[in-house]
Design a protein around this motif. Structure first.
Motif, PDB file in Angstrom:
ATOM      1  N   ASP A   7       0.806  -1.232   0.000  1.00  0.00           N
ATOM      2  CA  ASP A   7       0.000   0.000   0.000  1.00  0.00           C
ATOM      3  C   ASP A   7       0.838   1.280   0.000  1.00  0.00           C
ATOM      4  O   ASP A   7       0.300   2.375   0.204  1.00  0.00           O
ATOM      5  CB  ASP A   7      -0.949   0.012   1.195  1.00  0.00           C
ATOM      6  N   VAL A   8       2.141   1.181  -0.223  1.00  0.00           N
ATOM      7  CA  VAL A   8       3.020   2.358  -0.261  1.00  0.00           C
ATOM      8  C   VAL A   8       3.878   2.289  -1.514  1.00  0.00           C
ATOM      9  O   VAL A   8       4.393   1.222  -1.877  1.00  0.00           O
ATOM     10  CB  VAL A   8       3.922   2.442   0.991  1.00  0.00           C
ATOM     11  N   ASP A   9       4.020   3.429  -2.212  1.00  0.00           N
ATOM     12  CA  ASP A   9       4.856   3.477  -3.416  1.00  0.00           C
ATOM     13  C   ASP A   9       5.524   4.836  -3.524  1.00  0.00           C
ATOM     14  O   ASP A   9       5.221   5.761  -2.773  1.00  0.00           O
ATOM     15  CB  ASP A   9       4.038   3.164  -4.676  1.00  0.00           C
ATOM     16  N   TRP A  10       6.459   4.957  -4.467  1.00  0.00           N
ATOM     17  CA  TRP A  10       7.058   6.245  -4.791  1.00  0.00           C
ATOM     18  C   TRP A  10       6.891   6.515  -6.276  1.00  0.00           C
ATOM     19  O   TRP A  10       6.762   5.594  -7.074  1.00  0.00           O
ATOM     20  CB  TRP A  10       8.526   6.323  -4.375  1.00  0.00           C
ATOM     21  N   ARG A  11       6.900   7.798  -6.618  1.00  0.00           N
ATOM     22  CA  ARG A  11       6.632   8.188  -8.004  1.00  0.00           C
ATOM     23  C   ARG A  11       7.565   9.330  -8.415  1.00  0.00           C
ATOM     24  O   ARG A  11       7.853  10.224  -7.626  1.00  0.00           O
ATOM     25  CB  ARG A  11       5.177   8.637  -8.174  1.00  0.00           C
ATOM     26  N   LEU A  12       8.007   9.293  -9.655  1.00  0.00           N
ATOM     27  CA  LEU A  12       8.794  10.360 -10.265  1.00  0.00           C
ATOM     28  C   LEU A  12       8.052  10.828 -11.515  1.00  0.00           C
ATOM     29  O   LEU A  12       7.734  10.016 -12.389  1.00  0.00           O
ATOM     30  CB  LEU A  12      10.192   9.848 -10.629  1.00  0.00           C
ATOM     31  N   ALA A  13       7.745  12.129 -11.588  1.00  0.00           N
ATOM     32  CA  ALA A  13       6.953  12.654 -12.704  1.00  0.00           C
ATOM     33  C   ALA A  13       7.481  14.026 -13.100  1.00  0.00           C
ATOM     34  O   ALA A  13       8.034  14.766 -12.275  1.00  0.00           O
ATOM     35  CB  ALA A  13       5.478  12.744 -12.319  1.00  0.00           C
ATOM     36  N   GLY A  14       7.290  14.372 -14.358  1.00  0.00           N
ATOM     37  CA  GLY A  14       7.712  15.675 -14.867  1.00  0.00           C
ATOM     38  C   GLY A  14       6.678  16.273 -15.792  1.00  0.00           C
ATOM     39  O   GLY A  14       5.824  15.566 -16.345  1.00  0.00           O
ATOM     40  N   SER A  15       6.743  17.587 -15.976  1.00  0.00           N
ATOM     41  CA  SER A  15       5.827  18.279 -16.886  1.00  0.00           C
ATOM     42  C   SER A  15       6.529  19.466 -17.508  1.00  0.00           C
ATOM     43  O   SER A  15       7.483  20.011 -16.946  1.00  0.00           O
ATOM     44  CB  SER A  15       4.561  18.737 -16.152  1.00  0.00           C
ATOM     45  N   PHE A  16       6.027  19.883 -18.682  1.00  0.00           N
ATOM     46  CA  PHE A  16       6.583  21.018 -19.409  1.00  0.00           C
ATOM     47  C   PHE A  16       5.445  21.894 -19.893  1.00  0.00           C
ATOM     48  O   PHE A  16       4.458  21.402 -20.439  1.00  0.00           O
ATOM     49  CB  PHE A  16       7.417  20.534 -20.601  1.00  0.00           C
ATOM     50  N   HIS A  17       5.570  23.196 -19.672  1.00  0.00           N
ATOM     51  CA  HIS A  17       4.569  24.162 -20.118  1.00  0.00           C
ATOM     52  C   HIS A  17       5.257  25.234 -20.957  1.00  0.00           C
ATOM     53  O   HIS A  17       6.315  25.734 -20.587  1.00  0.00           O
ATOM     54  CB  HIS A  17       3.888  24.841 -18.926  1.00  0.00           C
ATOM     55  N   ALA A  18       4.632  25.591 -22.057  1.00  0.00           N
ATOM     56  CA  ALA A  18       5.168  26.663 -22.899  1.00  0.00           C
ATOM     57  C   ALA A  18       4.001  27.463 -23.460  1.00  0.00           C
ATOM     58  O   ALA A  18       2.946  26.920 -23.776  1.00  0.00           O
ATOM     59  CB  ALA A  18       6.017  26.112 -24.039  1.00  0.00           C
ATOM     60  N   GLY A  19       4.199  28.764 -23.605  1.00  0.00           N
ATOM     61  CA  GLY A  19       3.144  29.604 -24.141  1.00  0.00           C
ATOM     62  C   GLY A  19       3.692  30.918 -24.639  1.00  0.00           C
ATOM     63  O   GLY A  19       4.811  31.302 -24.306  1.00  0.00           O
ATOM     64  N   GLN A  20       2.906  31.597 -25.428  1.00  0.00           N
ATOM     65  CA  GLN A  20       3.286  32.908 -25.948  1.00  0.00           C
ATOM     66  C   GLN A  20       2.096  33.831 -25.791  1.00  0.00           C
ATOM     67  O   GLN A  20       1.033  33.602 -26.369  1.00  0.00           O
ATOM     68  CB  GLN A  20       3.713  32.812 -27.412  1.00  0.00           C
ATOM     69  N   ASP A  21       2.255  34.862 -24.955  1.00  0.00           N
ATOM     70  CA  ASP A  21       1.142  35.748 -24.654  1.00  0.00           C
ATOM     71  C   ASP A  21       0.828  36.704 -25.798  1.00  0.00           C
ATOM     72  O   ASP A  21      -0.319  36.973 -26.105  1.00  0.00           O
ATOM     73  CB  ASP A  21       1.444  36.551 -23.389  1.00  0.00           C
ATOM     74  N   ASN A  22       1.886  37.228 -26.439  1.00  0.00           N
ATOM     75  CA  ASN A  22       1.631  38.271 -27.429  1.00  0.00           C
ATOM     76  C   ASN A  22       2.812  38.370 -28.390  1.00  0.00           C
ATOM     77  O   ASN A  22       3.961  38.208 -27.990  1.00  0.00           O
ATOM     78  CB  ASN A  22       1.432  39.614 -26.721  1.00  0.00           C
ATOM     79  N   ASP A  23       2.520  38.624 -29.642  1.00  0.00           N
ATOM     80  CA  ASP A  23       3.557  38.820 -30.651  1.00  0.00           C
ATOM     81  C   ASP A  23       2.978  39.736 -31.718  1.00  0.00           C
ATOM     82  O   ASP A  23       2.156  39.314 -32.532  1.00  0.00           O
ATOM     83  CB  ASP A  23       3.991  37.483 -31.244  1.00  0.00           C
ATOM     84  N   THR A  24       3.400  41.002 -31.705  1.00  0.00           N
ATOM     85  CA  THR A  24       2.800  42.011 -32.570  1.00  0.00           C
ATOM     86  C   THR A  24       3.883  42.769 -33.328  1.00  0.00           C
ATOM     87  O   THR A  24       4.934  43.089 -32.770  1.00  0.00           O
ATOM     88  CB  THR A  24       1.972  43.008 -31.746  1.00  0.00           C
ATOM     89  N   SER A  25       3.612  43.040 -34.593  1.00  0.00           N
ATOM     90  CA  SER A  25       4.545  43.827 -35.400  1.00  0.00           C
ATOM     91  C   SER A  25       3.737  44.647 -36.409  1.00  0.00           C
ATOM     92  O   SER A  25       2.766  44.150 -37.003  1.00  0.00           O
ATOM     93  CB  SER A  25       5.528  42.910 -36.139  1.00  0.00           C
ATOM     94  N   PHE A  26       4.134  45.908 -36.585  1.00  0.00           N
ATOM     95  CA  PHE A  26       3.455  46.731 -37.581  1.00  0.00           C
ATOM     96  C   PHE A  26       4.412  47.807 -38.077  1.00  0.00           C
ATOM     97  O   PHE A  26       5.408  48.145 -37.423  1.00  0.00           O
ATOM     98  CB  PHE A  26       2.169  47.356 -37.018  1.00  0.00           C
TER      99      PHE A  26
END
Length: 231
Positions: A7-26
């Motif tokens: 009833d006891v275990d160990w765990r190794l986990a990972g995650s990655f998040h990426a995003g771009q809020d704004n990119d404007t050119s004129f």
């Protein structure tokens, strides 16, 4: 995930998040006796990664399996913001120039993470999964800002150069705390005894994660996929 006892275990986990809020050119045309063009652009982006290690205790509640866990979370985050302004003239003999400003914020931290998750079987291979957890990471943040400006003057008289460049930069360091709470729920498919696939929806709320944002608290939500292999 690896079992320590029934009833006891160990765990190794990972995650990655990426995003771009704004990119404007004129572009803005320059009219009059000295025509040309002004280019303005702005962009910002972020990414962050987590690595979790925890030890869990399984408790049976009728058909449901509840896992209470505690452990450590490693966090790395990085943001970048850029601003560009460039001026060009239609007459190549006229002056032109550009200026670029770049800011970045990077954080490394570690801290405790506590939570619980529940699995409710719907059959031999399908089930419902839900989880909630919270964490607090202490670490070091580095903020950097740099400026680069160039000027092109075809009519420069020696010893003045035709092209001139100015570069400047500054960095600051601080010790900070980043906190997190996340909720998730989904459907789990278990094709083999040691392998599960989970698809669902996750909501994460972070405080003090992104420095270049206009808010100190950010909420991320959306679908997720997870693969778990038990050793």
């Amino acid at each position: 995930t690896k079992a320590i006892s029934p009833d006891v275990d160990w765990r190794l986990a990972g995650s990655f998040h990426a995003g771009q809020d704004n990119d404007t050119s004129f572009d803005i045309p320059i009219t009059g006796s000295d025509p040309g063009n002004v280019n303005l652009s702005f962009g910002n982006s972020y990414n962050f990664q987590t690595l979790d290690f925890d030890i869990g205790k399984h408790v049976q509640a009728q058909s449901a399996d509840i896992r209470f866990f505690g452990g450590l979370r490693l966090l790395h985050s990085k943001e970048e913001i850029s601003l560009h302004e460039g001026i060009t003239r239609d007459n190549p003999a006229d002056k032109s120039g550009s200026a670029d400003k770049l800011g970045s914020s990077e954080f490394y931290g570690i801290g405790p993470r506590l939570g619980a998750e529940v699995y409710y079987p719907l059959g031999e291979t399908w089930g419902l999964t839900g989880a909630v957890s919270g964490s607090a990471m202490w670490g070091r943040r580095t903020n950097k800002i740099s400026l680069s400006a160039t000027q092109h003057d075809p009519g420069a008289i020696p010893p003045d150069p035709i092209d001139q460049t100015i570069n400047a930069s500054e960095s600051q360091h601080s010790s900070e705390v980043v906190t997190n709470v996340d909720l998730s729920g989904g459907v789990t498919f278990k094709p083999w005894d040691n392998t599960t696939f989970t698809a669902g929806y996750r909501v994460e709320q972070w405080h003090n994660l992104l420095q270049l944002s206009d808010k100190s608290t950010q909420t991320f939500n959306g679908p997720f996929l997870r693969l778990e292999v038990k050793m």
